[in-house]
Every structure is written in C-alpha cells, then in structure tokens.
Motif scaffolding. Structure first.
Motif, PDB file in Angstrom:
ATOM      1  N   ALA A  63       0.826  -1.208   0.000  1.00  0.00           N
ATOM      2  CA  ALA A  63       0.000   0.000   0.000  1.00  0.00           C
ATOM      3  C   ALA A  63       0.861   1.260   0.000  1.00  0.00           C
ATOM      4  O   ALA A  63       0.549   2.238  -0.696  1.00  0.00           O
ATOM      5  CB  ALA A  63      -0.936  -0.014   1.207  1.00  0.00           C
ATOM      6  N   ILE A  64       1.956   1.248   0.771  1.00  0.00           N
ATOM      7  CA  ILE A  64       2.868   2.396   0.779  1.00  0.00           C
ATOM      8  C   ILE A  64       3.488   2.585  -0.596  1.00  0.00           C
ATOM      9  O   ILE A  64       3.577   3.709  -1.112  1.00  0.00           O
ATOM     10  CB  ILE A  64       3.962   2.211   1.858  1.00  0.00           C
ATOM     11  CG1 ILE A  64       3.345   2.255   3.253  1.00  0.00           C
ATOM     12  CG2 ILE A  64       5.029   3.298   1.724  1.00  0.00           C
ATOM     13  CD1 ILE A  64       4.299   1.823   4.362  1.00  0.00           C
ATOM     14  N   THR A  65       3.906   1.492  -1.215  1.00  0.00           N
ATOM     15  CA  THR A  65       4.481   1.564  -2.562  1.00  0.00           C
ATOM     16  C   THR A  65       3.487   2.186  -3.542  1.00  0.00           C
ATOM     17  O   THR A  65       3.852   3.039  -4.357  1.00  0.00           O
ATOM     18  CB  THR A  65       4.899   0.171  -3.049  1.00  0.00           C
ATOM     19  OG1 THR A  65       5.964  -0.313  -2.220  1.00  0.00           O
ATOM     20  CG2 THR A  65       5.373   0.208  -4.491  1.00  0.00           C
ATOM     21  N   SER A  66       2.225   1.777  -3.466  1.00  0.00           N
ATOM     22  CA  SER A  66       1.225   2.304  -4.400  1.00  0.00           C
ATOM     23  C   SER A  66       1.022   3.801  -4.197  1.00  0.00           C
ATOM     24  O   SER A  66       0.819   4.548  -5.163  1.00  0.00           O
ATOM     25  CB  SER A  66      -0.099   1.553  -4.251  1.00  0.00           C
ATOM     26  OG  SER A  66      -0.770   1.895  -3.053  1.00  0.00           O
ATOM     27  N   MET A  67       1.094   4.269  -2.933  1.00  0.00           N
ATOM     28  CA  MET A  67       0.947   5.691  -2.663  1.00  0.00           C
ATOM     29  C   MET A  67       2.159   6.482  -3.150  1.00  0.00           C
ATOM     30  O   MET A  67       2.020   7.639  -3.582  1.00  0.00           O
ATOM     31  CB  MET A  67       0.703   5.935  -1.175  1.00  0.00           C
ATOM     32  CG  MET A  67      -0.656   5.460  -0.680  1.00  0.00           C
ATOM     33  SD  MET A  67      -0.980   5.971   1.048  1.00  0.00           S
ATOM     34  CE  MET A  67      -1.159   7.748   0.854  1.00  0.00           C
ATOM     35  N   LYS A  68       3.333   5.889  -3.055  1.00  0.00           N
ATOM     36  CA  LYS A  68       4.525   6.542  -3.597  1.00  0.00           C
ATOM     37  C   LYS A  68       4.429   6.652  -5.115  1.00  0.00           C
ATOM     38  O   LYS A  68       4.743   7.698  -5.699  1.00  0.00           O
ATOM     39  CB  LYS A  68       5.781   5.767  -3.200  1.00  0.00           C
ATOM     40  CG  LYS A  68       6.168   5.887  -1.731  1.00  0.00           C
ATOM     41  CD  LYS A  68       7.427   5.074  -1.431  1.00  0.00           C
ATOM     42  CE  LYS A  68       7.868   5.248   0.016  1.00  0.00           C
ATOM     43  NZ  LYS A  68       9.071   4.445   0.344  1.00  0.00           N
ATOM     44  N   GLU A  69       3.996   5.582  -5.748  1.00  0.00           N
ATOM     45  CA  GLU A  69       3.990   5.530  -7.208  1.00  0.00           C
ATOM     46  C   GLU A  69       2.977   6.482  -7.830  1.00  0.00           C
ATOM     47  O   GLU A  69       3.227   7.052  -8.905  1.00  0.00           O
ATOM     48  CB  GLU A  69       3.740   4.102  -7.676  1.00  0.00           C
ATOM     49  CG  GLU A  69       4.912   3.160  -7.396  1.00  0.00           C
ATOM     50  CD  GLU A  69       4.627   1.732  -7.798  1.00  0.00           C
ATOM     51  OE1 GLU A  69       5.587   0.928  -7.863  1.00  0.00           O
ATOM     52  OE2 GLU A  69       3.440   1.393  -8.037  1.00  0.00           O
ATOM     53  N   ASP A  70       1.828   6.674  -7.174  1.00  0.00           N
ATOM     54  CA  ASP A  70       0.809   7.552  -7.780  1.00  0.00           C
ATOM     55  C   ASP A  70       0.862   8.995  -7.260  1.00  0.00           C
ATOM     56  O   ASP A  70       0.040   9.830  -7.626  1.00  0.00           O
ATOM     57  CB  ASP A  70      -0.597   6.975  -7.624  1.00  0.00           C
ATOM     58  CG  ASP A  70      -1.088   6.927  -6.183  1.00  0.00           C
ATOM     59  OD1 ASP A  70      -0.493   7.591  -5.307  1.00  0.00           O
ATOM     60  OD2 ASP A  70      -2.083   6.211  -5.923  1.00  0.00           O
ATOM     61  N   GLY A  71       1.838   9.284  -6.395  1.00  0.00           N
ATOM     62  CA  GLY A  71       2.038  10.648  -5.932  1.00  0.00           C
ATOM     63  C   GLY A  71       1.215  11.070  -4.738  1.00  0.00           C
ATOM     64  O   GLY A  71       1.395  12.178  -4.215  1.00  0.00           O
ATOM     65  N   THR A  72       0.317  10.216  -4.270  1.00  0.00           N
ATOM     66  CA  THR A  72      -0.549  10.626  -3.164  1.00  0.00           C
ATOM     67  C   THR A  72       0.211  10.733  -1.845  1.00  0.00           C
ATOM     68  O   THR A  72      -0.167  11.530  -0.976  1.00  0.00           O
ATOM     69  CB  THR A  72      -1.728   9.651  -2.997  1.00  0.00           C
ATOM     70  OG1 THR A  72      -1.230   8.309  -2.882  1.00  0.00           O
ATOM     71  CG2 THR A  72      -2.676   9.733  -4.180  1.00  0.00           C
ATOM     72  N   LEU A  73       1.283   9.951  -1.677  1.00  0.00           N
ATOM     73  CA  LEU A  73       2.040  10.044  -0.431  1.00  0.00           C
ATOM     74  C   LEU A  73       2.764  11.386  -0.346  1.00  0.00           C
ATOM     75  O   LEU A  73       2.717  12.063   0.686  1.00  0.00           O
ATOM     76  CB  LEU A  73       3.032   8.891  -0.316  1.00  0.00           C
ATOM     77  CG  LEU A  73       3.826   8.824   0.991  1.00  0.00           C
ATOM     78  CD1 LEU A  73       2.915   8.869   2.209  1.00  0.00           C
ATOM     79  CD2 LEU A  73       4.697   7.573   1.035  1.00  0.00           C
ATOM     80  N   ASN A  74       3.423  11.792  -1.416  1.00  0.00           N
ATOM     81  CA  ASN A  74       4.075  13.101  -1.412  1.00  0.00           C
ATOM     82  C   ASN A  74       3.073  14.232  -1.206  1.00  0.00           C
ATOM     83  O   ASN A  74       3.369  15.223  -0.531  1.00  0.00           O
ATOM     84  CB  ASN A  74       4.847  13.318  -2.713  1.00  0.00           C
ATOM     85  CG  ASN A  74       6.244  12.731  -2.659  1.00  0.00           C
ATOM     86  OD1 ASN A  74       6.793  12.468  -1.593  1.00  0.00           O
ATOM     87  ND2 ASN A  74       6.835  12.519  -3.818  1.00  0.00           N
ATOM     88  N   ALA A  75       1.889  14.092  -1.785  1.00  0.00           N
ATOM     89  CA  ALA A  75       0.851  15.117  -1.604  1.00  0.00           C
ATOM     90  C   ALA A  75       0.431  15.206  -0.137  1.00  0.00           C
ATOM     91  O   ALA A  75       0.215  16.306   0.400  1.00  0.00           O
ATOM     92  CB  ALA A  75      -0.352  14.807  -2.487  1.00  0.00           C
ATOM     93  N   LEU A  76       0.333  14.059   0.528  1.00  0.00           N
ATOM     94  CA  LEU A  76      -0.052  14.038   1.935  1.00  0.00           C
ATOM     95  C   LEU A  76       1.059  14.623   2.809  1.00  0.00           C
ATOM     96  O   LEU A  76       0.792  15.372   3.762  1.00  0.00           O
ATOM     97  CB  LEU A  76      -0.356  12.599   2.351  1.00  0.00           C
ATOM     98  CG  LEU A  76      -1.297  12.375   3.532  1.00  0.00           C
ATOM     99  CD1 LEU A  76      -2.637  13.048   3.305  1.00  0.00           C
ATOM    100  CD2 LEU A  76      -1.477  10.881   3.767  1.00  0.00           C
ATOM    101  N   ILE A  77       2.310  14.298   2.494  1.00  0.00           N
ATOM    102  CA  ILE A  77       3.448  14.868   3.228  1.00  0.00           C
ATOM    103  C   ILE A  77       3.449  16.382   3.099  1.00  0.00           C
ATOM    104  O   ILE A  77       3.661  17.110   4.072  1.00  0.00           O
ATOM    105  CB  ILE A  77       4.767  14.266   2.707  1.00  0.00           C
ATOM    106  CG1 ILE A  77       4.882  12.789   3.106  1.00  0.00           C
ATOM    107  CG2 ILE A  77       5.970  15.051   3.235  1.00  0.00           C
ATOM    108  CD1 ILE A  77       6.039  12.056   2.449  1.00  0.00           C
TER     109      ILE A  77
END
Length: 239
Positions: free
Chosen positions: A216-230
């Motif tokens: 799940a973390i990998t998928s958020m990194k790949e689609d940009g949503t993790l960086n957006a949340l950070i």
C-alpha cells in the motif's frame, strides 16, 4: 524521528497471533500527542498526517482498521504484547528497534531536529536543553554531554522553555513548527541531522500484514498521493 529506548520488558514479551491471517480488525496504535503527525482534535478523535495516511493504507490494503491511543514510553511493549497490531506514530526505523519489532518501508524521509528557545542567539552547547524522554533527541543531547532535562510528553518540553526551566527544546522540526512564533518562542538557525526514515512497526510474527502495508505504501509513492499528503501536513521532505 523519535527514538524509543527499549527495556527488558519489551524483549521478554512475545506475541503468537498471525494478525493478517486471523483478525478481522487491524488495530492501529499511535501516540496522539505529536502534531502534525498525530494528535487529538477538538472532537476527541485521533487526527493528523498519520491518521489520514493510516486510513488510506488500510483502504488500499483492503483491511478494516481501528485506532488505539497509547503513551509513547510503552508503545513498543504494548505492540509486542498484543494490545494493538501496528505502530504508526512518527517512529524512526532504527537497528535497536528492529531487534524487537519489524518495520515497513519508510513512509517519510528523515525529519530534521530543531531547537526552539526564547533567545534567538542562544548557544545550545552551554544551555539547558529539554527533550521528550526516550527519544533520539534526548539521546543526542546526552551523547554530546550537554545539560539535558527529560519530560514525558512533547507539550511538557515546550512548557519548560516557556516557564524558564529549560533554555531550549530539541525535537522534530515539524512538531516545533506548530509552536514557534507563540509566546516569544523562536526557531534557532541550528538544525541536527539525527534519526532515519519513519515506518510502521509490527510484530515480527506478522510478516503477511507487513507485506500488505508495504504494498500500500508503494502504491501511494507511485501515484504521488504520499508526497501530496506529506506536503499537506508538512511533516518532512518529500520522496
């Protein structure tokens, strides 16, 4: 991020449950006292970057999750003893912790540590520095041989500076950003590069659950949503 010094109790306790294979609900343990990472909002609910992140990770992993608040100083022992199933609480991945629990891949890069004081020209090396007990910041000050005062909670470290008990507080910059500029507190120019990336902690027996969250973390990194949340919560630099 913060670094928990592990005690004998944590080493002595083991858990036998295979969470991902047998539990219908995954319990997410957090401190609830470290804004903007995790905190209790006006409605009395766990909130912050890690609440939003954890909810999204559970959705992507197709897991039903609930949140549990736990004090920082016992957060690893209570994971190992089965009071909850993950730690998602601004916890840096360290070799010491990894001897007792497992970690997912990091969901944020390291966050720099900073000082807040009432005097912008303070010489921290000759000052009394407050830090939360059993954190990497407390360990850093102790290793330097500087004068250290430890407190149980982040709020108490800041209060110690406000009331003159300490000259400065050392903590994660993202946390101190929430108090700098209030009551005369100023962020000092000096930063300390301590700690590593932040990840979820899990029992060593829960490899299947760890793999689900890693994916799940990998998928958020790949689609940009993790960086957006950070970026939204301003907790660390982006990947």
């Amino acid at each position: 991020m913060k670094h928990l010094l592990l005690g004998a109790a944590a080493l002595a306790v083991t858990a036998s449950m295979a969470l991902a294979g047998g539990h219908s609900v995954v319990r997410m343990g957090t401190e609830g006292a470290y804004e903007p990472w995790n905190f209790i909002n006006d409605a009395g609910e766990i909130d912050g970057f890690e609440r939003e992140l954890g909810d999204e990770l559970c959705k992507r992993a197709e897991l039903t999750c609930e949140w549990v608040k736990n004090d920082w100083d016992s957060i690893i022992p209570n994971l190992v003893s089965g009071n909850y199933d993950t730690i998602i609480a601004g916890m840096s991945i360290t070799a010491e912790r990894d001897e007792v629990i497992d970690f997912t891949q990091p969901y944020t890069p390291p966050d720099p540590s900073a000082y807040v004081a009432l005097d912008a020209g303070l010489d921290v090396e000759g000052a009394v520095i407050a830090a939360q007990a059993t954190t990497i910041q407390a360990g850093f000050i102790a290793e330097k041989g500087w004068t250290l005062i430890e407190f149980a909670t982040p709020e108490e470290t800041v209060a110690a500076v406000r009331n003159g008990e300490a000259d400065a507080v050392l903590a994660d910059k993202s946390f101190l950003d929430t108090v700098a500029g209030t009551d005369g507190l100023v962020m000092l120019d000096r930063m300390e590069a301590i700690g590593g990336g932040v990840g979820m902690g899990l029992r060593e027996s829960d490899a299947e659950l760890r793999a689900k969250f890693d994916a799940a973390i990998t998928s958020m990194k790949e689609d940009g949503t993790l960086n957006a949340l950070i970026a939204k919560w301003e907790v660390a630099s982006q990947f």
